[in-house]
Design an enzyme around this catalytic site. Sequence first.
Site, PDB file in Angstrom:
ATOM      1  N   ASP A   1       0.977  -1.262   0.548  1.00 54.21           N
ATOM      2  CA  ASP A   1      -0.435   0.417  -0.121  1.00 54.21           C
ATOM      3  C   ASP A   1       1.077   1.181  -0.104  1.00 54.21           C
ATOM      4  OD1 ASP A   1      -2.189   1.671   0.870  1.00 54.21           O
ATOM      5  OD2 ASP A   1      -3.179   0.039   1.435  1.00 54.21           O
TER       6      ASP A   1
ATOM      7  N   ASP B   1      -3.133   5.082  -2.777  1.00 54.29           N
ATOM      8  CA  ASP B   1      -4.108   5.113  -1.486  1.00 54.29           C
ATOM      9  C   ASP B   1      -4.677   6.342  -1.754  1.00 54.29           C
ATOM     10  OD1 ASP B   1      -5.417   4.991   0.911  1.00 54.29           O
ATOM     11  OD2 ASP B   1      -5.070   7.132   1.821  1.00 54.29           O
TER      12      ASP B   1
ATOM     13  N   HIS C   1     -11.412  -2.511   3.124  1.00 49.29           N
ATOM     14  CA  HIS C   1     -11.375  -2.247   4.170  1.00 49.29           C
ATOM     15  C   HIS C   1     -11.887  -1.531   4.750  1.00 49.29           C
ATOM     16  CE1 HIS C   1      -8.041   0.109   1.997  1.00 49.29           C
ATOM     17  NE2 HIS C   1      -8.273   0.733   3.576  1.00 49.29           N
ATOM     18  N   ASP C   2     -12.743  -0.740   3.816  1.00 51.26           N
ATOM     19  CA  ASP C   2     -13.363   0.989   3.926  1.00 51.26           C
ATOM     20  C   ASP C   2     -14.881   0.620   4.314  1.00 51.26           C
ATOM     21  OD1 ASP C   2     -11.127   1.900   4.500  1.00 51.26           O
ATOM     22  OD2 ASP C   2     -10.896   2.447   2.527  1.00 51.26           O
TER      23      ASP C   2
HETATM   24  O1  TEU Z   1      -9.651   5.394   2.081  1.00 50.60           O
HETATM   25  C1  TEU Z   1     -10.363   7.277   1.248  1.00 50.60           C
HETATM   26  C2  TEU Z   1     -11.497   7.552   1.765  1.00 50.60           C
HETATM   27  O2  TEU Z   1     -12.082   8.823   1.080  1.00 50.60           O
HETATM   28  C3  TEU Z   1     -12.342   6.688   2.487  1.00 50.60           C
HETATM   29  O3  TEU Z   1     -11.852   5.472   2.542  1.00 50.60           O
HETATM   30  C4  TEU Z   1     -13.019   7.397   4.062  1.00 50.60           C
HETATM   31  O4  TEU Z   1     -12.256   7.380   4.883  1.00 50.60           O
HETATM   32  C5  TEU Z   1     -14.246   7.518   3.173  1.00 50.60           C
HETATM   33  O5  TEU Z   1     -14.902   5.958   3.609  1.00 50.60           O
HETATM   34  C6  TEU Z   1     -14.973   7.887   2.749  1.00 50.60           C
HETATM   35  O6  TEU Z   1     -16.345   8.798   3.175  1.00 50.60           O
HETATM   36  C7  TEU Z   1      -7.954   5.525   1.908  1.00 50.60           C
HETATM   37  C8  TEU Z   1      -7.760   4.324   2.818  1.00 50.60           C
HETATM   38  O7  TEU Z   1      -8.451   3.119   1.983  1.00 50.60           O
HETATM   39  C9  TEU Z   1      -8.536   4.625   3.906  1.00 50.60           C
HETATM   40  O8  TEU Z   1      -8.140   3.325   4.310  1.00 50.60           O
HETATM   41  C10 TEU Z   1      -7.657   5.474   4.754  1.00 50.60           C
HETATM   42  O9  TEU Z   1      -8.533   6.079   6.188  1.00 50.60           O
HETATM   43  C11 TEU Z   1      -7.662   6.669   3.771  1.00 50.60           C
HETATM   44  O10 TEU Z   1      -7.081   6.437   2.267  1.00 50.60           O
HETATM   45  C12 TEU Z   1      -6.588   7.541   4.200  1.00 50.60           C
HETATM   46  O11 TEU Z   1      -5.036   7.296   3.863  1.00 50.60           O
END
Ligand code: TEU
Length: 549
Positions: free
Chosen positions: A105, A207, A322-323
């Site tokens: 990542d 990312d 994971h989000d």
């Molecule tokens: O995620 C980007 C992101 O904008 C979304 O996942 C956000 O956290 C949200 O769900 C939108 O409402 C990436 C990564 O995948 C995430 O885990 C990180 O927290 C984020 O970037 C910051 O690095």
Amino acid sequence: MTRKPYRDDPDWWKSSAIYQIYPRSFCDSNADGIGDIPGIISKLDYLADLGIGAIWLSPVYTSPMEDNGYDIADYRDIAPEFGTLADMDRLIAAAAQRRIGIVMDLVVNHTSSDHEWFAEARSSRESPKRDYYIWRDPAPDGGPPNTLRSYFGGSAWALDEATGQYYLHLFAPGQPDLNWENPDLRAEIYAMMNWWLDRGIAGFRMDVIDLIGKEPDRQILNNGPRLHDYLKEMHRETLAGRNVLAVGETWEATPEMGVLFSGRSSNELSMVFQFQHVTCFWGEAGKWDPKPFDLVVFKKALNDWQRALASDGWNSLFISNHDLPRAVSRYGDATDHWRESATALATVNHLMRGTPYVYQGEEIGMTNAGFTAIDQYRDVETLNHYEETVAAGGDPKAFLAGAAANGRDNARTPMQWTAAKNAGFTAGVPWIEVNANHATINVEAQIGDEKSVLAHYRTLIALRQSHKVISLGDYIPFLEDDPRLFVFERRLDDTRLVVVCNFSGEPTEFAVPPDLETSGECVVFNHTPRDRVAGTMHLAPWEAFAVLA
Ligand code: TEU
Ligand code: CA
């Protein structure tokens, strides 16, 4: 079976499936309650058996873990809770022995505020590293320079009292945004990428890469004017000539942009993660305000991308990460048709054109966390937005309902290996609760079961490797306005693959369009094997199958 494609083939990622590991929640080797790299190494045979071509490893770098590692304090070392650089080298080597690549990542939109660059940058306005970050004077009233909001709640600007300026943080205050306009910063990042590539990794997942060209004064965040220049430069300086995969996370990408990022002559990325099939079900208040699932809307998002990237560019295929909530909970029916809907979703996702991604636990049909109280959550985004909602007089119950549907911790409960205590994830106390349904949903229960979700994923992954019509064939959608049926055909020369899925919990009639009629071999199914697609078919709830002719 054909030999698994690997990095000796420049297009290896077109016929591979990629498995995402969220290290904190995968496997804990030393009973501290946190998954780690030795734990991952201990599960490589499981992953090899699944047939994957690469692992996308969410961040394992040194980090204060405000955002579980997406806040990096040292790009060239490993967080002690995850292991050491020696463990990382061992993982790369042990994976390579199984023809599995490691995709790191790459979080370079921001660092942690603990990174030495930021310490230097904030030490004085004259610091040579000041310009590695984005600083602005206060507004005339002393407040933030403009109204930009952080994705994790609150203003996107934080005041650095010592130097009297605000710095930009689109995520948490501990995640200051890097200034990509600075050429020295870009050179440092490329050197770091090459350092990892030279260690033998198979590529990068980048990312929020569509944010790096931002122009905060004009409130332009995604897809800023210089984004493509930076990506072309990055490609030239790091990726070119190496058979590696580069997948960008691009929340705002449209299908047209997908071609710009991943087209043959773009020399930028292999592919992007697009989110139109995710955000189409977010309401006015965003992810905390989910809309009901609608198959026609879902198919339109996916089919538009398939069409736009038909002759140039490449798609990523994913239904969870994971989000996001767990796929079977979001798109399927985890209550009444758990196995059928989990396998049906996998069938359509894996048989489209592109590279499929499997998020850890998806392959055994793991479900949402089922959290009902705010103290069960660990995610900075969920906790911050909860506080913000409550402080603004909002309804905490409504927020918790939204978080139960779309909160990021749904995907972050520990991997369910066994029915034993803590699902076999840890011998200690897990950092986040284990889902109670590990008693029935776990790897051990599925490993020898031919009808399991796990076996279905294994079949789909193997099919992609052995049938070019799946990796390379054209994609032709059918019945796009049908609210229950997800049907498409793949075609390569004289080979056809017909994919049929009943996306509903009801028995459904399927009147086969004449130009789709076919008979051949049923290569995958979750109900009854079918070798003919013709006439009027009666599909069981969530029935899915594919016929190769
Ligand atoms: O995620 C980007 C992101 O904008 C979304 O996942 C956000 O956290 C949200 O769900 C939108 O409402 C990436 C990564 O995948 C995430 O885990 C990180 O927290 C984020 O970037 C910051 O690095
Ligand atoms: Ca551990």
